[in-house]
Design an enzyme around this catalytic site. Sequence first.
Site, mmCIF file in Angstrom:
data_model
loop_
_atom_site.group_PDB
_atom_site.id
_atom_site.type_symbol
_atom_site.label_atom_id
_atom_site.label_comp_id
_atom_site.label_asym_id
_atom_site.label_seq_id
_atom_site.Cartn_x
_atom_site.Cartn_y
_atom_site.Cartn_z
ATOM 1 N N PRO A 20 0.825 -1.213 0.000
ATOM 2 C CG PRO A 20 -0.595 -1.448 1.852
ATOM 3 C CD PRO A 20 0.631 -2.017 1.208
ATOM 4 N NE ARG A 78 -4.915 -6.271 -21.849
ATOM 5 C CZ ARG A 78 -4.896 -5.254 -22.698
ATOM 6 N NH1 ARG A 78 -3.960 -4.340 -22.606
ATOM 7 N NH2 ARG A 78 -5.824 -5.145 -23.629
ATOM 8 C CG ASP A 133 -4.723 -1.359 -24.490
ATOM 9 O OD1 ASP A 133 -5.513 -1.866 -25.304
ATOM 10 O OD2 ASP A 133 -3.972 -2.014 -23.745
HETATM 11 C C1 9D3 Z 1 -3.132 -0.258 9.031
HETATM 12 C C2 9D3 Z 1 -2.505 0.407 7.909
HETATM 13 N N1 9D3 Z 1 -2.569 -0.312 6.651
HETATM 14 C C3 9D3 Z 1 -1.581 0.281 5.708
HETATM 15 C C4 9D3 Z 1 -2.240 1.188 4.720
HETATM 16 C C5 9D3 Z 1 -2.246 -1.713 6.844
HETATM 17 C C6 9D3 Z 1 -2.297 -2.548 5.630
HETATM 18 C C7 9D3 Z 1 -3.397 -2.585 4.820
HETATM 19 C C8 9D3 Z 1 -3.448 -3.452 3.730
HETATM 20 C C9 9D3 Z 1 -1.228 -3.370 5.370
HETATM 21 C C10 9D3 Z 1 -1.284 -4.232 4.295
HETATM 22 C C11 9D3 Z 1 -2.394 -4.274 3.496
HETATM 23 C C12 9D3 Z 1 -2.446 -5.230 2.391
HETATM 24 N N2 9D3 Z 1 -2.388 -4.565 1.065
HETATM 25 C C13 9D3 Z 1 -1.465 -4.857 0.201
HETATM 26 O O1 9D3 Z 1 -0.634 -5.697 0.470
HETATM 27 C C14 9D3 Z 1 -1.412 -4.141 -1.057
HETATM 28 C C15 9D3 Z 1 -2.227 -3.095 -1.586
HETATM 29 C C16 9D3 Z 1 -3.352 -2.396 -1.054
HETATM 30 O O2 9D3 Z 1 -3.866 -2.630 0.056
HETATM 31 N N3 9D3 Z 1 -3.904 -1.408 -1.833
HETATM 32 C C17 9D3 Z 1 -3.427 -1.087 -3.054
HETATM 33 N N4 9D3 Z 1 -2.380 -1.705 -3.570
HETATM 34 C C18 9D3 Z 1 -1.788 -2.688 -2.828
HETATM 35 S S1 9D3 Z 1 -0.458 -3.563 -3.315
HETATM 36 C C19 9D3 Z 1 -0.420 -4.473 -1.954
#
Ligand code: 9D3
Length: 245
Positions: free
Chosen positions: A87, A151, A166
């Site tokens: 994230p 793709r 695209d």
């Molecule tokens: C409590 C704070 N959160 C961080 C923003 C914790 C958290 C949330 C979600 C930690 C890991 C996750 C899991 N998400 C992913 O691994 C992830 C992700 C996403 O949640 N949103 C957009 N892209 C991605 S890429 C990997």
Amino acid sequence: MRVHVLTLFPEMFGSPLAAGVLRRARELGTLEVWVHQLRDYAGGRHLQVDDTPYGGGQGMVMKPEPLVAAIEHVAAADAPRRILLSPQGIAFSHERARSLACERALLLICGRYEGLDERVKAHVDEELSIGDYVLSGGELAALVVLDAIARLLPGVLGNAASPADDSFATGLLEHPQYTRPEDFRGARVPDVLLSGEHAAIARWRRQQSLRLTLERRPDLLAHAPLDATDRAFLRKLGWRDGDGG
Ligand code: 9D3
């Protein structure tokens, strides 16, 4: 291209890899996907991959040892570009997909829990996020990235649908599409599309793309290749050059 995936949930990759473009790319031999179970690299009697956060707080954090052992094991074989789905990553984009499609090998690392030990990040080349929403792990994000890249690999789409056409490749949202019947419950196909006038059709499509992009994604207009005719059309709709970033 060879793509390694590192995950605690290998089963999440079964169906997506067995259908559509991902299946086709694999059948062609253009794409090879190896999914690795992270737990296979965990030590101790309990094969523990997570632990409580130093400093306290909610949830669990992925331990560095299994992750780095797995990364090193997988990377030893074919030196893939190491990508952590996170994230906190840089926003994934079509442009990023295009450049990653040129790599010989990738390693997509999927996190779970509240995240992973910060020291793992010294062992990755880049961190990617797929958007501003919270997922429960990196697996679906890895599949999104993989689909967008597959793709673009040579021969996967065939000539019928060129990735060059695209949306996001043209920098604008796509124009509306219609197929038979001409009249669906009173909703008619626009006359221009039935006219056979290729220049008029191209102009209509371009204008629809511009109108839709202005309405929904004005931020894209700042980077889209626009000619003088496009700009004049957009200005008639109230666009001012520089709008929306
Ligand atoms: C409590 C704070 N959160 C961080 C923003 C914790 C958290 C949330 C979600 C930690 C890991 C996750 C899991 N998400 C992913 O691994 C992830 C992700 C996403 O949640 N949103 C957009 N892209 C991605 S890429 C990997």
